[in-house]
Motif scaffolding. Structure first.
Motif, mmCIF file in Angstrom:
data_model
loop_
_atom_site.group_PDB
_atom_site.id
_atom_site.type_symbol
_atom_site.label_atom_id
_atom_site.label_comp_id
_atom_site.label_asym_id
_atom_site.label_seq_id
_atom_site.Cartn_x
_atom_site.Cartn_y
_atom_site.Cartn_z
ATOM 1 N N ILE A 24 99.643 70.417 63.242
ATOM 2 C CA ILE A 24 100.570 69.750 63.575
ATOM 3 C C ILE A 24 99.952 67.980 64.034
ATOM 4 O O ILE A 24 100.269 66.761 63.664
ATOM 5 C CB ILE A 24 100.954 70.384 64.141
ATOM 6 N N VAL A 29 102.726 68.194 59.074
ATOM 7 C CA VAL A 29 104.650 67.870 59.375
ATOM 8 C C VAL A 29 105.385 69.178 58.977
ATOM 9 O O VAL A 29 106.283 69.598 58.961
ATOM 10 C CB VAL A 29 105.376 66.611 60.039
ATOM 11 N N ASN A 61 112.339 68.935 63.433
ATOM 12 C CA ASN A 61 112.743 67.750 64.067
ATOM 13 C C ASN A 61 113.225 67.071 62.705
ATOM 14 O O ASN A 61 112.268 66.673 61.834
ATOM 15 C CB ASN A 61 112.088 66.595 64.961
ATOM 16 N N ASN A 64 110.933 68.931 59.968
ATOM 17 C CA ASN A 64 109.058 68.214 60.343
ATOM 18 C C ASN A 64 108.960 68.729 62.074
ATOM 19 O O ASN A 64 109.283 68.715 62.560
ATOM 20 C CB ASN A 64 109.294 66.566 60.657
ATOM 21 N N ASN A 66 107.094 68.804 64.902
ATOM 22 C CA ASN A 66 106.513 68.355 66.011
ATOM 23 C C ASN A 66 105.990 68.351 67.411
ATOM 24 O O ASN A 66 106.390 70.390 67.926
ATOM 25 C CB ASN A 66 107.570 67.184 67.037
#
Length: 523
Positions: A24, A29, A61, A64, A66
Motif C-alpha cells: 500500500i 490500493v 476509503n 481503496n 490507505n
C-alpha cells in the motif's frame, strides 16, 4: 465486553501483513493490486488487507486502501525496529492483550485447548470460526516473540506443548510513542561539535605488546556466540592474505586504557594464536598451514605481526548515549550489545566485578526466585539500578538520562575503597533478605489476576531503595501494614503501575514511583 469476530484476523503470516502495508505504501490500493505485489490470491489479498486494518495500519476509503499514520510510522522502519513496533502494536491491541494476559496468568503456560476455550468466551462468533482463527492468533504471537513454546512432562513418557509469555523481552524490545520523544536524538549530537574519535593504524605486534602491558583490555563476556577454532583460523588466514578486515572500535577510559568493545572475537583470535593456544584448522585458501601453530609459520610470522589494523578510538569526552548508539550501529557479531554489556566494557574494574559477584549470590537468587535471567546481564543492571537510585538525593539529581546515571554510578564504584565496596555489598544483602522475608515469592513481581506475575526491574529498584532507607526497627515494627500497602499499591494504584511499566527512565515516572512508594508504604 466480547470482541467481534470481525476484529479477529484470518491472515496466518504476520510478516505478510507487513508486506501488505509495504504494498500500500508503494501505491497498491485494491485487493487485486495488493495480491499481485505480495504474491497472494485475490482472496488472500483481502484477508491480509483486513488484518492490517484490524491492527490500525490501514484504513478503507471507498474500497481503496490507505495507510494510517501508524502504518506510515511502521513501514519506514528497518526490519529490527519494525519487529519492535509490531510487537508493541500487538500487545496494545484489545484481542492480543487479552490473550497475552490469559497466558501470563499461569506460570506453567497454557495449552492450546485452554486458549481455545478462553477465546470461546472472549470472541463473539461461531465456534468453528474461532477454532480456525486460533492458529492465526498463536502464529502472530509466536512470530513476534511475545510468546514462546515449551514442553511439559505428563508422565509415562507423555509430553504436551504449552505456550508461555516470553519473559526475556525487555522494555527496549518495544517501541512506544514516547521512545521517539525521549530519544537521545538530537540533543546528544551537536552539529557544531566534532566527536572526539581518533583513527589509528596499529600493527598486530604492537596491539599484542600493549595487551601484555595491560594497556589494551578485552572485557570478559558471557556470550553464546564465541568463535570456534576454524573461525579463528580463517581470520588469521585473512591477515596472512592481506584481505581487508573490519575496523576495531575502542573506548578509552580516563586512565588511558583502551577497551575493545567491537572486535572482541577478532582480537582474541590474534592474541590466542600468537601465544600458541591453538593451531590453524579448516583453511581452504592456504591448506598447507592446517595443523600449524604460530611458532611453526616461519617467515609468515612477520607477515602477521606487521599487518596493520584500523582502530577507531572513542575518547572519554564522547557522551555515553552516543557511545551506545555507535556501538549498536557498528556491532559486527549480528547481536547488538545490550547497554549493560557496553557498560561492562567501558567501566571494567571494581564495578563490573562487584555486579558479577552479587548477581551470583544465593541471597539475590532467592530474593528474585531466579526471576531475572543472567543472559545479556539483565540481572547486573537490576542491581546497578538499586545502587544508583539509593544514593543520597538520587531522585532529585536524576535528569532523565538513565544510561549516563548508571554509568556515573559504575565510575564511582570503580574509585571506591575495599571498605566502601564491602559496605555496598552488605546493604544489598540486607535489602534482599528483608524484602524476601516480607514478600516471599511475590517479591518485586507485578501480579496478574491469576498469578504472582514476573519480576519488574523498576519495581525492584524502588522497593529496594525504600528498604535501604529504613532501619530494621522501622520495617519490622510495621511489617504487616507494609505488606498490605505493598499489595494495595500494586493492585489498585494505576499511576504507580504505569510508572514501572512504561518509559521507566523518564523523570516524571521516576518521581511518581518514588513518591508513591514512600507515601503509600509509610501509611
Amino acid at each position: 465486553m466480547r470482541i467481534s469476530i470481525t476484529q479477529v484476523p484470518q491472515a496466518d503470516e504476520l510478516n505478510k501483513v507487513i508486506n501488505t502495508v509495504e504494498a500500500i505504501y508503494n501505491g497498491c490500493v485494491t485487493d487485486l493490486q495488493i495480491a499481485d505485489y505480495v504474491g497472494f490470491t485475490d482472496r488472500q489479498g483481502r484477508y491480509y488487507r483486513l488484518a492490517a486494518e484490524i491492527l490500525g495500519l490501514v484504513e478503507n476509503n471507498k474500497n481503496n486502501a490507505n495507510l494510517t499514520p501508524l502504518g506510515t510510522e511502521l513501514i519506514v522502519l528497518d526490519d529490527q525496529h519494525r519487529q519492535k513496533k509490531i510487537r508493541t502494536i500487538l500487545k496494545d491491541n484489545e484481542l492480543f492483550k487479552s490473550v497475552l494476559k490469559f497466558i501470563e496468568s499461569s506460570n506453567e503456560g497454557k495449552k492450546r485447548n485452554e486458549i481455545l476455550n478462553y477465546l470461546g468466551n472472549l470472541i463473539e462468533g461461531a465456534e468453528s470460526t474461532i477454532a480456525r482463527r486460533l492458529f492465526t492468533i498463536i502464529n502472530w504471537l509466536l512470530s513476534s516473540d511475545l510468546i514462546v513454546l515449551d514442553i511439559i512432562e505428563l508422565g509415562e513418557n507423555e509430553k504436551e506443548t504449552v505456550y508461555k509469555v516470553n519473559e526475556e523481552l525487555e522494555e527496549d524490545d518495544f517501541i512506544e510513542d514516547s521512545d521517539f520523544k525521549d530519544s537521545i536524538y538530537p540533543a546528544s549530537y551537536n552539529n557544531d561539535d566534532e566527536l572526539d574519535i581518533k583513527e589509528v593504524h596499529m600493527q598486530v605486534v604492537t596491539l599484542l605488546r600493549r595487551n601484555e602491558q595491560d594497556k589494551i583490555v578485552i572485557p570478559p563476556f558471557q556470550r553464546n556466540q564465541v568463535w570456534k577454532q576454524q573461525q579463528k583460523s580463517r581470520f588469521i588466514e585473512s591477515l596472512i592474505l592481506n584481505i581487508p578486515i573490519p575496523p576495531f572500535y575502542i573506548s578509552q577510559d580516563l586512565e588511558g586504557k583502551m577497551i575493545i568493545v567491537d572486535g572482541l572475537q577478532r582480537s582474541s583470535a590474534i592474541f590466542d594464536f600468537l601465544k600458541g593456544k591453538y593451531a590453524l584448522v579448516g583453511l581452504e585458501a592456504l591448506p598447507s598451514l592446517n595443523g600449524k601453530y604460530y611458532s611453526e609459520l616461519g617467515e609468515l610470522q612477520a607477515r602477521i605481526e606487521d599487518r596493520e589494523l584500523l582502530l577507531y578510538i572513542l575518547k572519554p569526552s564522547v557522551p555515553l548515549s552516543i557511545v551506545y548508539d555507535i556501538f549498536n550501529r557498528i556491532n559486527s557479531n549480528g547481536t547488538p550489545l545490550t547497554r549493560q554489556e557496553i557498560r561492562n566494557c567501558i567501566y571494567i574494574g571494581k564495578a563490573t566485578n562487584l555486579l558479577k559477584e552479587l548477581s551470583e549470590k544465593d541471597e539475590f537468587k532467592m530474593a528474585i526466585d531466579k526471576g531475572i535471567p543472567s543472559l545479556r546481564m539483565k540481572d547486573r543492571e537490576a542491581i546497578l539500578r538499586f545502587f544508583a537510585f539509593s544514593e543520597a538525593n538520587a531522585q532529585e539529581d536524576y535528569k532523565g538520562d538513565l544510561d549516563d546515571f548508571l554509568g556515573k554510578t559504575m565510575r564511582k564504584i570503580n574509585r571506591m575503597s575495599e571498605a566502601e565496596i564491602n559496605s555496598l555489598s552488605d546493604r544489598f544483602f540486607r535489602v534482599m533478605k528483608l524484602t524476601f522475608d516480607f514478600f516471599g515469592y511475590t517479591n518485586f513481581r507485578l501480579p496478574t489476576q491469576n498469578s504472582r506475575g514476573r519480576i519488574n526491574i523498576a519495581l525492584m529498584e524502588c522497593i529496594s531503595v525504600y528498604f535501604d532507607k529504613k532501619s530494621d526497627k522501622e520495617l519490622l515494627d510495621r511489617k504487616m501494614k507494609i505488606v498490605e500497602n505493598y499489595n494495595n499499591i500494586l493492585l489498585k494504584d494505576h499511576s504507580f503501575r504505569e510508572s514501572i511499566r512504561i518509559s521507566t527512565g523518564s523523570v516524571s515516572n521516576v518521581k511518581i514511583r518514588y513518591n508513591k512508594t514512600f507515601e503509600i508504604l509509610d501509611k
